[in-house]
Motif scaffolding. Sequence first.
Motif, PDB file in Angstrom:
ATOM      1  N   SER A 170      46.330  66.556  52.273  1.00 44.69           N
ATOM      2  CA  SER A 170      45.998  66.062  50.943  1.00 44.69           C
ATOM      3  C   SER A 170      45.536  64.617  50.962  1.00 44.69           C
ATOM      4  CB  SER A 170      47.219  66.181  50.016  1.00 44.69           C
ATOM      5  OG  SER A 170      48.224  65.275  50.427  1.00 44.69           O
ATOM      6  N   GLY A 171      45.634  63.966  52.124  1.00 45.76           N
ATOM      7  CA  GLY A 171      45.218  62.579  52.213  1.00 45.76           C
ATOM      8  C   GLY A 171      46.251  61.603  51.706  1.00 45.76           C
ATOM      9  N   SER A 172      47.432  62.083  51.354  1.00 45.50           N
ATOM     10  CA  SER A 172      48.490  61.188  50.892  1.00 45.50           C
ATOM     11  C   SER A 172      49.830  61.792  51.259  1.00 45.50           C
ATOM     12  CB  SER A 172      48.409  60.993  49.370  1.00 45.50           C
ATOM     13  OG  SER A 172      48.644  62.215  48.716  1.00 45.50           O
ATOM     14  N   PHE A 173      50.892  61.120  50.887  1.00 47.73           N
ATOM     15  CA  PHE A 173      52.235  61.604  51.180  1.00 47.73           C
ATOM     16  C   PHE A 173      52.855  62.111  49.884  1.00 47.73           C
ATOM     17  CE2 PHE A 173      51.599  58.015  54.179  1.00 47.73           C
ATOM     18  CZ  PHE A 173      51.475  58.775  55.316  1.00 47.73           C
ATOM     19  N   PRO A 174      52.721  63.367  49.574  1.00 49.69           N
ATOM     20  CA  PRO A 174      53.178  63.838  48.268  1.00 49.69           C
ATOM     21  C   PRO A 174      54.683  63.983  48.147  1.00 49.69           C
ATOM     22  CG  PRO A 174      52.330  65.669  49.537  1.00 49.69           C
ATOM     23  CD  PRO A 174      52.053  64.431  50.337  1.00 49.69           C
ATOM     24  N   LEU A 175      55.399  63.994  49.263  1.00 46.78           N
ATOM     25  CA  LEU A 175      56.826  64.288  49.174  1.00 46.78           C
ATOM     26  C   LEU A 175      57.592  63.587  50.280  1.00 46.78           C
ATOM     27  CD1 LEU A 175      59.058  66.100  47.832  1.00 46.78           C
ATOM     28  CD2 LEU A 175      58.602  67.748  49.634  1.00 46.78           C
ATOM     29  N   ILE A 176      58.688  62.969  49.902  1.00 45.01           N
ATOM     30  CA  ILE A 176      59.636  62.515  50.904  1.00 45.01           C
ATOM     31  C   ILE A 176      60.414  63.755  51.320  1.00 45.01           C
ATOM     32  CG2 ILE A 176      61.565  60.979  51.370  1.00 45.01           C
ATOM     33  CD1 ILE A 176      59.041  59.510  50.793  1.00 45.01           C
ATOM     34  N   ASN A 177      60.231  64.198  52.537  1.00 48.38           N
ATOM     35  CA  ASN A 177      60.657  65.532  52.946  1.00 48.38           C
ATOM     36  C   ASN A 177      62.009  65.481  53.660  1.00 48.38           C
ATOM     37  OD1 ASN A 177      60.522  68.293  53.362  1.00 48.38           O
ATOM     38  ND2 ASN A 177      59.354  68.098  55.252  1.00 48.38           N
ATOM     39  N   VAL A 178      63.088  65.598  52.912  1.00 42.51           N
ATOM     40  CA  VAL A 178      64.425  65.665  53.479  1.00 42.51           C
ATOM     41  C   VAL A 178      65.118  66.898  52.922  1.00 42.51           C
ATOM     42  CG1 VAL A 178      64.671  63.197  53.855  1.00 42.51           C
ATOM     43  CG2 VAL A 178      65.329  64.152  51.673  1.00 42.51           C
ATOM     44  N   ALA A 179      66.218  67.271  53.553  1.00 45.61           N
ATOM     45  CA  ALA A 179      66.882  68.522  53.187  1.00 45.61           C
ATOM     46  C   ALA A 179      67.352  68.506  51.737  1.00 45.61           C
ATOM     47  CB  ALA A 179      68.052  68.786  54.121  1.00 45.61           C
ATOM     48  N   GLU A 180      67.977  67.409  51.310  1.00 40.16           N
ATOM     49  CA  GLU A 180      68.444  67.289  49.938  1.00 40.16           C
ATOM     50  C   GLU A 180      68.064  65.907  49.417  1.00 40.16           C
ATOM     51  OE1 GLU A 180      72.533  68.130  49.452  1.00 40.16           O
ATOM     52  OE2 GLU A 180      72.469  70.020  50.521  1.00 40.16           O
ATOM     53  N   GLY A 181      68.027  65.753  48.130  1.00 40.35           N
ATOM     54  CA  GLY A 181      67.720  64.459  47.553  1.00 40.35           C
ATOM     55  C   GLY A 181      66.260  64.095  47.631  1.00 40.35           C
ATOM     56  N   SER A 182      65.375  65.078  47.796  1.00 38.15           N
ATOM     57  CA  SER A 182      63.957  64.789  47.935  1.00 38.15           C
ATOM     58  C   SER A 182      63.376  64.210  46.645  1.00 38.15           C
ATOM     59  CB  SER A 182      63.202  66.066  48.289  1.00 38.15           C
ATOM     60  OG  SER A 182      63.689  66.621  49.476  1.00 38.15           O
ATOM     61  N   ILE A 183      62.459  63.267  46.802  1.00 36.66           N
ATOM     62  CA  ILE A 183      61.666  62.767  45.687  1.00 36.66           C
ATOM     63  C   ILE A 183      60.230  62.631  46.171  1.00 36.66           C
ATOM     64  CG2 ILE A 183      63.568  61.519  44.590  1.00 36.66           C
ATOM     65  CD1 ILE A 183      62.431  58.937  45.756  1.00 36.66           C
ATOM     66  N   THR A 184      59.305  62.609  45.233  1.00 36.44           N
ATOM     67  CA  THR A 184      57.917  62.408  45.637  1.00 36.44           C
ATOM     68  C   THR A 184      57.726  60.961  46.066  1.00 36.44           C
ATOM     69  OG1 THR A 184      57.190  61.809  43.420  1.00 36.44           O
ATOM     70  CG2 THR A 184      57.137  64.156  44.004  1.00 36.44           C
ATOM     71  N   VAL A 185      56.758  60.732  46.932  1.00 37.11           N
ATOM     72  CA  VAL A 185      56.548  59.384  47.442  1.00 37.11           C
ATOM     73  C   VAL A 185      56.031  58.452  46.351  1.00 37.11           C
ATOM     74  CG1 VAL A 185      54.164  59.658  48.257  1.00 37.11           C
ATOM     75  CG2 VAL A 185      55.720  58.100  49.447  1.00 37.11           C
ATOM     76  N   GLU A 186      55.294  59.011  45.379  1.00 34.59           N
ATOM     77  CA  GLU A 186      54.857  58.175  44.266  1.00 34.59           C
ATOM     78  C   GLU A 186      56.056  57.646  43.477  1.00 34.59           C
ATOM     79  OE1 GLU A 186      51.565  60.979  45.306  1.00 34.59           O
ATOM     80  OE2 GLU A 186      53.714  61.211  44.887  1.00 34.59           O
ATOM     81  N   THR A 187      57.097  58.462  43.373  1.00 30.66           N
ATOM     82  CA  THR A 187      58.317  58.021  42.698  1.00 30.66           C
ATOM     83  C   THR A 187      58.971  56.887  43.466  1.00 30.66           C
ATOM     84  OG1 THR A 187      58.683  60.252  41.843  1.00 30.66           O
ATOM     85  CG2 THR A 187      60.559  58.757  41.819  1.00 30.66           C
ATOM     86  N   LEU A 188      59.066  57.056  44.778  1.00 26.46           N
ATOM     87  CA  LEU A 188      59.651  56.006  45.608  1.00 26.46           C
ATOM     88  C   LEU A 188      58.819  54.740  45.512  1.00 26.46           C
ATOM     89  CD1 LEU A 188      61.812  55.115  47.628  1.00 26.46           C
ATOM     90  CD2 LEU A 188      60.315  55.923  49.463  1.00 26.46           C
ATOM     91  N   TRP A 189      57.487  54.876  45.539  1.00 21.28           N
ATOM     92  CA  TRP A 189      56.635  53.700  45.422  1.00 21.28           C
ATOM     93  C   TRP A 189      56.914  52.954  44.120  1.00 21.28           C
ATOM     94  CZ3 TRP A 189      53.358  52.160  41.606  1.00 21.28           C
ATOM     95  CH2 TRP A 189      52.638  50.979  41.862  1.00 21.28           C
ATOM     96  N   PHE A 190      56.957  53.675  42.999  1.00 26.22           N
ATOM     97  CA  PHE A 190      57.159  53.007  41.718  1.00 26.22           C
ATOM     98  C   PHE A 190      58.510  52.305  41.679  1.00 26.22           C
ATOM     99  CE2 PHE A 190      58.615  52.867  37.296  1.00 26.22           C
ATOM    100  CZ  PHE A 190      57.559  52.162  36.723  1.00 26.22           C
TER     101      PHE A 190
END
Length: 490
Positions: free
Chosen positions: A124-144
């Motif tokens: 997709s040309g970006s990192f759409p998801l912080i990929n962990v077993a639990e507690g995942s959030i999208t990378v845009e959320t982490l960025w904000f």
Amino acid sequence: MRRTRWATGMGAGLLALLAVPAVAMADGDTLDLYNAGKLPDAVGINSMWVLVAGILVMFMQAGFAFLEIGFSRGKNAGTVIAKILVNFSIAAICFWAVGFAFAFGDGGSLIGTSGFFLAGDNASGSFPLINVAEGSITVETLWFFQFVFCAVSLAIVWGTTLERVKFGVYVIYAIIFSALIYPIGAHWIFGGGWLATEFNVQDFAGSTVVHLIGATGAFAVLLLLGPRRGKYGSDGKPRAIPGHNMPLFGLGVLILWLGWFGFNPGSGLTALDGRFPEIAMVTNLAAAAGVLFAVGTMYLRTKTIDIGMAGNGAIAGLVAITAPSGYVELWAAPIIGAVAGVIVVMGVLAIDKKIDDPVGALSAHGLAGIWGTLACGLFTSPRLAEKNAVGQEGLFYSGDPTQLLDQAVGVLAAFVFVFAASFATFWVIKKTYGLRVSAEEEEAGLDISEHGMYGYPEQFIPAPELVGYSPAGTPAGAAAPKATTREVPA
């Protein structure tokens, strides 16, 4: 034996999250789910909570604005709004372009080197998801969420420079701070850098990373900027320059207090482990103790209930609990806040003798930030040290000073780096562009001299002339307004 882990101090979920972008890059199956809009419910729940927490932190910009306007004189009220909006916007662009990559990108112990513009090498040309077993959030959320932390740290710098700094200085330093200085300091602790891996520094939500870094930049500029005109008498003793609106100041403090319920509880980056209400309670207890002990300490000194110190006591308590909020039990929170309340009063009174800090940021964010970071080395509980997988329990539990010493290393390293980088930046600005406005412009006020208009036009322009008031700053057909400086009480 010192344990070396890729841990940061922002909660168990963040331990895995901060290996961005290597961990942030989702696998093929996750990308397919993402593109189809069918990510697991946990991702949506956690992302929604962290985004809401980030919005609360963003609202703290309004708190800084009202606090600084309240502590300013009326002729300098409007410039604060322009400063807040411009700095926030610069930080947004710079942190998206390079700051987030330097802070959280993979690349080494000193600085991240990948993930610029949130771009990656997946389909997709970006990192759409912080990929962990639990507690995942999208990378845009982490960025904000991390961007608004950066913006708060930047805002801390400028409260100390009220009423005499050139507006262009904000722009120049904001670019360097949000693109380089803050991201490097954040990488060392939040981003799995050397202070996290080699010294296990505990800083759950940023007593050092956000508050001490901001206060250190403020200290650097104050040494070069100098005090407001009239602040110190011929005998060298400080004079009071009262702010024009204590109700606005109080509103600012309450907004900051509210924002902290995003700042600390949101730093776990998950809504599913049930811990964020506990962290909110720890945060509130420390703030309340900060108010009471600041008011009490000032009363013992002056026999008055000082309004400014009540507010700064709240902020100091909140700053101090920011680092240990995810690591300490409820009983420790009011102790940490109470000590911060005493520190902020004594710090403001001592600093004011030599350095003009109109809002007390050096004490409320700097000294309280140091105390909060060190407090982890005293009060971190075995239960929460193990749960967060970072460092070890504090001295009061183990009798071992190792964690306390590690915390001291973190404080010292952050201070030295940020002070050196900031002082060098401001020194170059002073020698080229200049740091402060002219004496005449300072006398007239920054609203009219820097922006061509008043925050309170009716206070400075005669009423008959207000009908023809123009945005250029002077009434139509009227002479330029005279300087409006009032007598400064001794």
